[in-house]
Design an enzyme around this catalytic site. Sequence first.
Site, PDB file in Angstrom:
ATOM      1  N   ASP A 114       0.843  -1.198   0.000  1.00 23.58           N
ATOM      2  CA  ASP A 114       0.000   0.000   0.000  1.00 23.58           C
ATOM      3  C   ASP A 114       0.879   1.249   0.000  1.00 23.58           C
ATOM      4  O   ASP A 114       1.892   1.310   0.696  1.00 23.58           O
ATOM      5  CB  ASP A 114      -0.927  -0.011   1.230  1.00 23.58           C
ATOM      6  CG  ASP A 114      -2.096   0.942   1.079  1.00 23.58           C
ATOM      7  OD1 ASP A 114      -3.238   0.465   0.916  1.00 23.58           O
ATOM      8  OD2 ASP A 114      -1.873   2.168   1.107  1.00 23.58           O
ATOM      9  N   ILE A 115       0.459   2.245  -0.751  1.00 25.08           N
ATOM     10  CA  ILE A 115       1.239   3.483  -0.875  1.00 25.08           C
ATOM     11  C   ILE A 115       1.211   4.294   0.426  1.00 25.08           C
ATOM     12  O   ILE A 115       2.104   5.102   0.685  1.00 25.08           O
ATOM     13  CB  ILE A 115       0.699   4.325  -2.065  1.00 25.08           C
ATOM     14  CG1 ILE A 115       1.752   5.267  -2.613  1.00 25.08           C
ATOM     15  CG2 ILE A 115      -0.588   5.055  -1.712  1.00 25.08           C
ATOM     16  CD1 ILE A 115       1.394   5.854  -3.969  1.00 25.08           C
ATOM     17  N   GLN A 175     -14.581   2.610   0.885  1.00 25.34           N
ATOM     18  CA  GLN A 175     -13.881   2.047  -0.286  1.00 25.34           C
ATOM     19  C   GLN A 175     -13.548   3.184  -1.238  1.00 25.34           C
ATOM     20  O   GLN A 175     -14.446   3.893  -1.711  1.00 25.34           O
ATOM     21  CB  GLN A 175     -14.762   1.002  -0.996  1.00 25.34           C
ATOM     22  CG  GLN A 175     -14.030   0.354  -2.172  1.00 25.34           C
ATOM     23  CD  GLN A 175     -14.870  -0.697  -2.895  1.00 25.34           C
ATOM     24  OE1 GLN A 175     -16.034  -0.915  -2.567  1.00 25.34           O
ATOM     25  NE2 GLN A 175     -14.266  -1.347  -3.885  1.00 25.34           N
ATOM     26  N   SER A 176     -12.245   3.366  -1.492  1.00 27.43           N
ATOM     27  CA  SER A 176     -11.833   4.502  -2.327  1.00 27.43           C
ATOM     28  C   SER A 176     -11.401   4.062  -3.718  1.00 27.43           C
ATOM     29  O   SER A 176     -11.262   4.894  -4.615  1.00 27.43           O
ATOM     30  CB  SER A 176     -10.707   5.274  -1.636  1.00 27.43           C
ATOM     31  OG  SER A 176      -9.591   4.448  -1.425  1.00 27.43           O
ATOM     32  N   HIS A 231     -10.238  -5.529  -3.379  1.00 32.22           N
ATOM     33  CA  HIS A 231      -8.905  -5.709  -2.802  1.00 32.22           C
ATOM     34  C   HIS A 231      -9.029  -6.162  -1.357  1.00 32.22           C
ATOM     35  O   HIS A 231      -9.903  -5.703  -0.622  1.00 32.22           O
ATOM     36  CB  HIS A 231      -8.055  -4.438  -2.897  1.00 32.22           C
ATOM     37  CG  HIS A 231      -8.727  -3.174  -2.440  1.00 32.22           C
ATOM     38  ND1 HIS A 231      -9.660  -2.511  -3.207  1.00 32.22           N
ATOM     39  CD2 HIS A 231      -8.590  -2.439  -1.307  1.00 32.22           C
ATOM     40  CE1 HIS A 231     -10.074  -1.438  -2.561  1.00 32.22           C
ATOM     41  NE2 HIS A 231      -9.440  -1.368  -1.386  1.00 32.22           N
ATOM     42  N   LEU A 232      -8.125  -7.037  -0.976  1.00 38.78           N
ATOM     43  CA  LEU A 232      -7.975  -7.430   0.422  1.00 38.78           C
ATOM     44  C   LEU A 232      -6.805  -6.639   0.976  1.00 38.78           C
ATOM     45  O   LEU A 232      -5.704  -6.681   0.412  1.00 38.78           O
ATOM     46  CB  LEU A 232      -7.634  -8.924   0.547  1.00 38.78           C
ATOM     47  CG  LEU A 232      -8.680  -9.970   0.209  1.00 38.78           C
ATOM     48  CD1 LEU A 232      -8.064 -11.363   0.370  1.00 38.78           C
ATOM     49  CD2 LEU A 232      -9.893  -9.816   1.110  1.00 38.78           C
TER      50      LEU A 232
HETATM   51  P1  5GP Z   1      -9.831   1.304   0.173  1.00 38.01           P
HETATM   52  O1  5GP Z   1      -9.912   2.627   0.888  1.00 38.01           O
HETATM   53  O2  5GP Z   1     -10.484   1.362  -1.190  1.00 38.01           O
HETATM   54  O3  5GP Z   1     -10.272   0.121   0.972  1.00 38.01           O
HETATM   55  O4  5GP Z   1      -8.286   1.044  -0.065  1.00 38.01           O
HETATM   56  C1  5GP Z   1      -7.569   1.602  -1.107  1.00 38.01           C
HETATM   57  C2  5GP Z   1      -6.108   1.558  -0.705  1.00 38.01           C
HETATM   58  O5  5GP Z   1      -5.334   1.777  -1.871  1.00 38.01           O
HETATM   59  C3  5GP Z   1      -5.704   2.625   0.306  1.00 38.01           C
HETATM   60  O6  5GP Z   1      -5.161   1.996   1.463  1.00 38.01           O
HETATM   61  C4  5GP Z   1      -4.657   3.460  -0.447  1.00 38.01           C
HETATM   62  O7  5GP Z   1      -3.597   3.888   0.379  1.00 38.01           O
HETATM   63  C5  5GP Z   1      -4.194   2.512  -1.523  1.00 38.01           C
HETATM   64  N1  5GP Z   1      -3.748   3.172  -2.740  1.00 38.01           N
HETATM   65  C6  5GP Z   1      -4.393   4.173  -3.404  1.00 38.01           C
HETATM   66  N2  5GP Z   1      -3.714   4.518  -4.500  1.00 38.01           N
HETATM   67  C7  5GP Z   1      -2.613   3.724  -4.541  1.00 38.01           C
HETATM   68  C8  5GP Z   1      -1.512   3.625  -5.453  1.00 38.01           C
HETATM   69  O8  5GP Z   1      -1.419   4.328  -6.447  1.00 38.01           O
HETATM   70  N3  5GP Z   1      -0.559   2.694  -5.171  1.00 38.01           N
HETATM   71  C9  5GP Z   1      -0.636   1.884  -4.068  1.00 38.01           C
HETATM   72  N4  5GP Z   1       0.352   1.013  -3.889  1.00 38.01           N
HETATM   73  N5  5GP Z   1      -1.657   1.954  -3.186  1.00 38.01           N
HETATM   74  C10 5GP Z   1      -2.627   2.870  -3.420  1.00 38.01           C
END
Ligand code: 5GP
Length: 111
Positions: free
Chosen positions: A28-29, A92-93, A98-99
């Site tokens: 994760d970034i 969810q962003s 994704h897990l």
């Molecule tokens: P969500 O909020 O959808 O459950 O998780 C999305 C995750 O993707 C977040 O933890 C965010 O830090 C990660 N993320 C978003 N953009 C990128 C990216 O460009 N590269 C990586 N490695 N992770 C990302």
Amino acid sequence: MCLFCEIAKGTIPSKIAFQDETVVAFHDIAPQAPVHVLIIPRKHIESAQALTMEDNDLLCHMFEVARKLAAELGVADSGYRLITNIGKDAGQSVAHLHLHLIGGKTLNWNN
Ligand code: 5GP
Ligand code: ZN
């Protein structure tokens, strides 16, 4: 195209932890813990809510990859969390299943 489809294709770079024909795992970034890896299917599926019976093997495989990565990254014994956010209220962003594999510290319920 969706961000995680681009990462799966390699057109957007990421720190890959594992990949094969159907699954990609990358760091994760913005890690929320010492270990924070995202495990995604190469196939674009919006969220766990969009899974069908056709995805049964794929989902099993995602969990298999999670187990192996947890061992490799040293958290299998100390414990870790697998999280999948679904939709707006869950935060969810990225609309690609994704897990989150999170560990390496004691986790509170709200992290
Ligand atoms: P969500 O909020 O959808 O459950 O998780 C999305 C995750 O993707 C977040 O933890 C965010 O830090 C990660 N993320 C978003 N953009 C990128 C990216 O460009 N590269 C990586 N490695 N992770 C990302
Ligand atoms: Zn996608």
